[in-house]
Design a protein around this motif. Structure first.
Motif, PDB file in Angstrom:
ATOM      1  N   ASP A 208       1.381  19.822   4.497  1.00 35.96           N
ATOM      2  CA  ASP A 208       1.274  21.015   3.659  1.00 35.96           C
ATOM      3  C   ASP A 208       2.379  21.031   2.608  1.00 35.96           C
ATOM      4  N   TYR A 209       3.564  20.580   2.992  1.00 35.32           N
ATOM      5  CA  TYR A 209       4.691  20.542   2.053  1.00 35.32           C
ATOM      6  C   TYR A 209       4.363  19.674   0.846  1.00 35.32           C
ATOM      7  N   PHE A 210       3.791  18.509   1.097  1.00 29.03           N
ATOM      8  CA  PHE A 210       3.494  17.586  -0.002  1.00 29.03           C
ATOM      9  C   PHE A 210       2.336  18.092  -0.857  1.00 29.03           C
ATOM     10  N   ARG A 211       1.361  18.702  -0.229  1.00 31.20           N
ATOM     11  CA  ARG A 211       0.264  19.266  -1.020  1.00 31.20           C
ATOM     12  C   ARG A 211       0.769  20.404  -1.899  1.00 31.20           C
ATOM     13  N   ALA A 212       1.647  21.240  -1.339  1.00 27.20           N
ATOM     14  CA  ALA A 212       2.176  22.370  -2.097  1.00 27.20           C
ATOM     15  C   ALA A 212       3.006  21.907  -3.291  1.00 27.20           C
ATOM     16  N   ASN A 213       3.654  20.760  -3.151  1.00 23.36           N
ATOM     17  CA  ASN A 213       4.490  20.226  -4.225  1.00 23.36           C
ATOM     18  C   ASN A 213       3.771  19.149  -5.044  1.00 23.36           C
ATOM     19  N   LYS A 214       2.459  19.056  -4.827  1.00 20.92           N
ATOM     20  CA  LYS A 214       1.605  18.128  -5.574  1.00 20.92           C
ATOM     21  C   LYS A 214       2.125  16.689  -5.518  1.00 20.92           C
ATOM     22  N   ARG A 215       2.528  16.285  -4.309  1.00 24.49           N
ATOM     23  CA  ARG A 215       2.951  14.911  -4.070  1.00 24.49           C
ATOM     24  C   ARG A 215       1.929  14.260  -3.145  1.00 24.49           C
ATOM     25  N   ASN A 216       1.619  12.984  -3.374  1.00 22.05           N
ATOM     26  CA  ASN A 216       0.582  12.335  -2.568  1.00 22.05           C
ATOM     27  C   ASN A 216       1.081  11.144  -1.747  1.00 22.05           C
ATOM     28  N   LEU A 217       2.394  10.952  -1.684  1.00 22.58           N
ATOM     29  CA  LEU A 217       3.017   9.885  -0.881  1.00 22.58           C
ATOM     30  C   LEU A 217       2.741   8.482  -1.424  1.00 22.58           C
ATOM     31  N   SER A 218       2.195   8.386  -2.618  1.00 20.42           N
ATOM     32  CA  SER A 218       1.850   7.066  -3.162  1.00 20.42           C
ATOM     33  C   SER A 218       3.081   6.238  -3.516  1.00 20.42           C
ATOM     34  N   SER A 219       4.249   6.893  -3.625  1.00 23.37           N
ATOM     35  CA  SER A 219       5.475   6.160  -3.962  1.00 23.37           C
ATOM     36  C   SER A 219       6.021   5.376  -2.772  1.00 23.37           C
ATOM     37  N   LEU A 220       5.473   5.622  -1.579  1.00 25.97           N
ATOM     38  CA  LEU A 220       5.976   4.957  -0.370  1.00 25.97           C
ATOM     39  C   LEU A 220       5.317   3.579  -0.236  1.00 25.97           C
ATOM     40  N   ILE A 221       6.007   2.560  -0.698  1.00 27.17           N
ATOM     41  CA  ILE A 221       5.476   1.193  -0.708  1.00 27.17           C
ATOM     42  C   ILE A 221       5.654   0.545   0.663  1.00 27.17           C
ATOM     43  N   VAL A 222       4.536   0.135   1.271  1.00 29.13           N
ATOM     44  CA  VAL A 222       4.556  -0.453   2.613  1.00 29.13           C
ATOM     45  C   VAL A 222       3.863  -1.815   2.579  1.00 29.13           C
ATOM     46  N   TYR A 223       4.534  -2.815   3.152  1.00 31.77           N
ATOM     47  CA  TYR A 223       3.983  -4.169   3.220  1.00 31.77           C
ATOM     48  C   TYR A 223       3.347  -4.474   4.578  1.00 31.77           C
ATOM     49  N   GLU A 224       3.987  -4.010   5.645  1.00 31.92           N
ATOM     50  CA  GLU A 224       3.514  -4.319   6.996  1.00 31.92           C
ATOM     51  C   GLU A 224       3.526  -3.064   7.856  1.00 31.92           C
ATOM     52  N   PHE A 225       2.643  -3.045   8.831  1.00 24.74           N
ATOM     53  CA  PHE A 225       2.535  -1.894   9.720  1.00 24.74           C
ATOM     54  C   PHE A 225       1.747  -2.292  10.960  1.00 24.74           C
ATOM     55  N   PHE A 226       1.836  -1.463  11.979  1.00 25.91           N
ATOM     56  CA  PHE A 226       1.007  -1.629  13.171  1.00 25.91           C
ATOM     57  C   PHE A 226      -0.320  -0.910  12.955  1.00 25.91           C
TER      58      PHE A 226
ATOM     59  N   TRP B  25       0.842  -1.195   0.000  1.00 22.64           N
ATOM     60  CA  TRP B  25       0.000   0.000   0.000  1.00 22.64           C
ATOM     61  C   TRP B  25       0.875   1.241   0.000  1.00 22.64           C
ATOM     62  N   GLY B  26       0.386   2.286  -0.646  1.00 20.37           N
ATOM     63  CA  GLY B  26       1.013   3.590  -0.549  1.00 20.37           C
ATOM     64  C   GLY B  26       0.344   4.384   0.555  1.00 20.37           C
ATOM     65  N   MET B  27       0.669   5.653   0.648  1.00 21.60           N
ATOM     66  CA  MET B  27       0.065   6.521   1.659  1.00 21.60           C
ATOM     67  C   MET B  27      -0.671   7.663   0.973  1.00 21.60           C
ATOM     68  N   ARG B  28      -1.614   8.246   1.688  1.00 20.88           N
ATOM     69  CA  ARG B  28      -2.278   9.460   1.217  1.00 20.88           C
ATOM     70  C   ARG B  28      -2.412  10.434   2.391  1.00 20.88           C
ATOM     71  N   PRO B  29      -2.034  11.680   2.173  1.00 23.51           N
ATOM     72  CA  PRO B  29      -2.151  12.667   3.249  1.00 23.51           C
ATOM     73  C   PRO B  29      -3.607  12.918   3.622  1.00 23.51           C
ATOM     74  N   GLU B  30      -3.851  13.060   4.894  1.00 20.72           N
ATOM     75  CA  GLU B  30      -5.180  13.434   5.365  1.00 20.72           C
ATOM     76  C   GLU B  30      -5.324  14.958   5.225  1.00 20.72           C
ATOM     77  N   ALA B  31      -6.547  15.408   5.048  1.00 18.08           N
ATOM     78  CA  ALA B  31      -6.803  16.840   4.853  1.00 18.08           C
ATOM     79  C   ALA B  31      -6.776  17.572   6.180  1.00 18.08           C
ATOM     80  N   VAL B  32      -5.604  17.701   6.744  1.00 18.29           N
ATOM     81  CA  VAL B  32      -5.451  18.423   8.004  1.00 18.29           C
ATOM     82  C   VAL B  32      -4.392  19.501   7.827  1.00 18.29           C
ATOM     83  N   ASP B  33      -4.472  20.510   8.668  1.00 18.43           N
ATOM     84  CA  ASP B  33      -3.514  21.607   8.634  1.00 18.43           C
ATOM     85  C   ASP B  33      -2.278  21.196   9.426  1.00 18.43           C
ATOM     86  N   ASN B  34      -1.240  20.808   8.704  1.00 23.12           N
ATOM     87  CA  ASN B  34       0.004  20.390   9.345  1.00 23.12           C
ATOM     88  C   ASN B  34       1.148  20.703   8.390  1.00 23.12           C
TER      89      ASN B  34
END
Length: 199
Positions: free
Chosen positions: A94-112, A81-90
Motif C-alpha cells: 500500500d505504501y508503494f502504491r500510495a507513493n506511485k512507486r512500482n519497485l521496478s528500480s530493484l534490479i535482481v539477477y538471481e532468486f529462489f 528483472w525488477g519487481m511489481r507489487p501484486e494487487a493485494v491489501d497489505n
C-alpha cells in the motif's frame, strides 16, 4: 550464537542467507512468530533449500510462506528483472502504491523460485518479478499473532543491485515498511497518559 538467543526480546528478527536452521532454532522461531514476533527472511546462495523446506515449511504447516524449489535467474548477471507489487491489501505494498512507486528500480539477477500451493489471506505473494513467467519476489505468511516476510533474493549484492544506483529509492522504504509491518503484532504502546504505570 543463535542457540543462546531469546528471540522474544526483539520485536523483529531478520535472517539473511542463513545456510541451515538447527532444529532448536526452527522451533524457537516458530514459537516466537506465533506469539507475535516478526520474522523477515532473505535467501541467497548459502541457503539449504531441503533444510528450510523440512524445518520451516513443513508441508505448509510451518512459518515459511512457500516451498523453496531452486535457484533461478542469470548467474552471469547479464539479464535482470525488477519487481511489481501484486494487487493485494497489505501495508507494505500500500505504501508503494500510495507513493506511485512500482519497485521496478530493484534490479535482481538471481532468486529462489518459491511455490505457493494455494494463496490465502495467511500465505500469499506480495510482489512478483517482471518477467515472461512471473515468479514470487516477496511473500508473506501470517502465523498466529505474528507475521513472516520472505524475500526470494539476497539482501546483499551477490544476487542483485537493490542497494546501489536507483535501487535504494525503493529498497530503503521497502525495508522500513517491512520491519514496521512485521512488528505490528508485537509492538507495545509507547505513549500513555501522565501518571500511567507500565509493568
Amino acid at each position: 550464537d543463535l542457540p543462546s538467543v531469546d528471540f522474544h526480546q526483539y520485536h523483529s528478527v531478520i535472517l539473511a542467507n542463513v545456510g541451515s536452521i538447527q532444529d532448536k532454532i526452527a522451533a524457537a522461531l516458530e514459537k516466537y512468530v506465533h506469539e507475535g514476533g516478526g520474522l523477515i527472511l532473505f535467501l541467497g546462495s548459502k541457503v539449504d533449500a531441503v533444510d528450510y523446506n523440512k524445518k520451516l515449511y513443513r508441508d505448509g504447516k510451518g512459518i515459511l510462506p512457500g516451498l523453496l524449489k531452486g535457484i533461478e535467474g542469470d548467474p552471469k548477471h547479464k539479464q535482470y528483472w525488477g519487481m511489481r507489487p501484486e494487487a493485494v491489501d497489505n501495508p507494505v505494498m500500500d505504501y508503494f502504491r500510495a507513493n506511485k512507486r512500482n519497485l521496478s528500480s530493484l534490479i535482481v539477477y538471481e532468486f529462489f523460485n518459491v511455490q505457493v500451493q494455494r494463496q490465502t489471506e495467511s500465505a500469499r505473494v506480495l510482489a512478483f518479478y517482471n518477467r515472461e513467467n512471473p515468479a514470487p519476489a516477496i511473500l508473506e505468511k501470517v502465523c498466529g499473532k505474528g507475521k513472516v516476510l520472505l524475500f526470494t533474493t539476497s539482501s546483499d549484492l551477490s544476487w542483485n543491485e537493490m542497494t546501489v544506483g536507483e535501487g535504494p529509492v525503493d529498497f530503503v522504504p521497502l525495508i522500513q515498511e517491512s520491519v514496521r509491518y512485521v512488528c505490528s503484532g508485537s509492538m507495545e504502546p509507547t505513549t500513555g497518559a501522565i501518571g500511567e504505570v507500565y509493568t
